[in-house]
Motif scaffolding. Structure first.
Motif, mmCIF file in Angstrom:
data_model
loop_
_atom_site.group_PDB
_atom_site.id
_atom_site.type_symbol
_atom_site.label_atom_id
_atom_site.label_comp_id
_atom_site.label_asym_id
_atom_site.label_seq_id
_atom_site.Cartn_x
_atom_site.Cartn_y
_atom_site.Cartn_z
ATOM 1 N N VAL A 108 24.397 -25.795 -27.671
ATOM 2 C CA VAL A 108 25.811 -25.493 -27.400
ATOM 3 C C VAL A 108 26.372 -24.595 -28.498
ATOM 4 C CG1 VAL A 108 28.133 -26.499 -27.264
ATOM 5 C CG2 VAL A 108 26.255 -27.555 -26.015
ATOM 6 N N ALA A 109 26.023 -24.873 -29.748
ATOM 7 C CA ALA A 109 26.534 -24.076 -30.870
ATOM 8 C C ALA A 109 26.045 -22.628 -30.769
ATOM 9 C CB ALA A 109 26.098 -24.695 -32.195
ATOM 10 N N SER A 154 37.642 -17.129 -19.383
ATOM 11 C CA SER A 154 37.427 -18.408 -20.069
ATOM 12 C C SER A 154 36.666 -19.384 -19.178
ATOM 13 C CB SER A 154 38.748 -19.011 -20.531
ATOM 14 O OG SER A 154 39.549 -19.362 -19.423
ATOM 15 N N ASN A 155 36.963 -19.377 -17.894
ATOM 16 C CA ASN A 155 36.244 -20.250 -16.972
ATOM 17 C C ASN A 155 34.795 -19.798 -16.816
ATOM 18 O OD1 ASN A 155 36.079 -22.447 -15.189
ATOM 19 N ND2 ASN A 155 36.307 -21.080 -13.440
ATOM 20 N N ALA A 156 34.576 -18.477 -16.777
ATOM 21 C CA ALA A 156 33.227 -17.946 -16.593
ATOM 22 C C ALA A 156 32.342 -18.222 -17.806
ATOM 23 C CB ALA A 156 33.284 -16.444 -16.323
ATOM 24 N N VAL A 157 32.879 -18.098 -18.997
ATOM 25 C CA VAL A 157 32.051 -18.281 -20.189
ATOM 26 C C VAL A 157 31.917 -19.742 -20.606
ATOM 27 C CG1 VAL A 157 32.500 -15.948 -21.023
ATOM 28 C CG2 VAL A 157 33.908 -17.833 -21.825
ATOM 29 N N GLN A 158 32.727 -20.608 -20.041
ATOM 30 C CA GLN A 158 32.612 -22.029 -20.395
ATOM 31 C C GLN A 158 31.206 -22.535 -20.101
ATOM 32 O OE1 GLN A 158 34.620 -24.711 -17.847
ATOM 33 N NE2 GLN A 158 33.964 -26.502 -18.965
ATOM 34 N N GLY A 213 26.451 -24.926 -21.118
ATOM 35 C CA GLY A 213 25.285 -25.126 -20.250
ATOM 36 C C GLY A 213 25.426 -26.395 -19.425
ATOM 37 N N SER A 214 24.398 -27.199 -19.439
ATOM 38 C CA SER A 214 24.433 -28.432 -18.650
ATOM 39 C C SER A 214 25.103 -29.574 -19.406
ATOM 40 C CB SER A 214 23.006 -28.830 -18.253
ATOM 41 O OG SER A 214 22.238 -29.054 -19.425
ATOM 42 N N GLU A 274 31.453 -34.500 -26.319
ATOM 43 C CA GLU A 274 30.865 -34.023 -27.568
ATOM 44 C C GLU A 274 30.455 -32.550 -27.446
ATOM 45 O OE1 GLU A 274 29.723 -36.790 -25.987
ATOM 46 O OE2 GLU A 274 30.461 -38.383 -27.288
ATOM 47 N N GLY A 275 29.876 -32.164 -26.318
ATOM 48 C CA GLY A 275 29.477 -30.770 -26.110
ATOM 49 C C GLY A 275 30.670 -29.834 -26.161
#
Length: 172
Positions: free
Chosen positions: A7-8, A45-49, A54-55, A60-61
């Motif tokens: 995620v990072a 913002s919705n597209a890059v979220q 990812g999954s 926490e993610g």
């Protein structure tokens, strides 16, 4: 791979992509947001979220992604502040659009500022005619600053200077 590291790294990749995209598409896009710009920002913002988390759709993610974005922004701003070469690479320089009442049409075309936008900025600063403008500058944040000339007193008037950090009041 660790899911939080994933995620990072995804968040950093998206951050730098968006940073570069904003730099490529120009600073005048940032000065005033219209309805289309807001819709675009929401859709981006919705597209890059999903690209960032990812999954991993856990709390926490999401917090890791937000923390990485805040951290990356903090570090980039510190680097820009301390290194003029990187600052000039990341941020464009201010551009003079009007000097002593004369419009620089070449700079306006380069910066994609229309004459109507320039006239609007001049009027917003309380100046009636472009000929009365001592200096108009397209700032790095996309706003246009205007300095007018007071012909009666033969001195320069500065109009609506926005301070990034307001002065603190002194208490005695």
């Amino acid at each position: 791979m660790n899911p939080f590291l994933d995620v990072a790294l995804r968040s950093l990749a998206v951050y730098f992509f968006m940073f570069a995209a904003i730099r490529v598409f120009g600073k005048n896009q940032l000065s005033q947001l219209n309805a289309g710009d807001i819709v675009l920002l929401l859709l981006i913002s919705n597209a890059v979220q999903n690209a960032m988390v990812g999954s991993n759709v856990s709390l926490e993610g999401g917090l890791v992604a937000a923390l990485v974005l805040f951290g990356a922004n903090f570090i980039v701003k510190k680097i820009i502040f301390k290194n003029p070469k990187i600052k000039s690479l990341v941020e464009s320089d201010p551009v003079i659009l009007i000097k002593d009442g004369i419009v620089d049409n070449i700079k306006m075309k380069e910066q994609e500022v229309s004459f109507d936008e320039l006239e609007e900025a001049v009027r917003e600063h309380g100046v009636e005619k472009i000929e009365e403008v001592r200096l108009a500058v397209l700032e790095v944040d996309g706003n246009i600053s205007v300095i007018s000339m007071d012909k009666e007193k033969s001195r320069t008037n500065f109009s609506r200077h926005k301070r990034k950090y307001p002065r603190k009041s002194h208490k005695y």
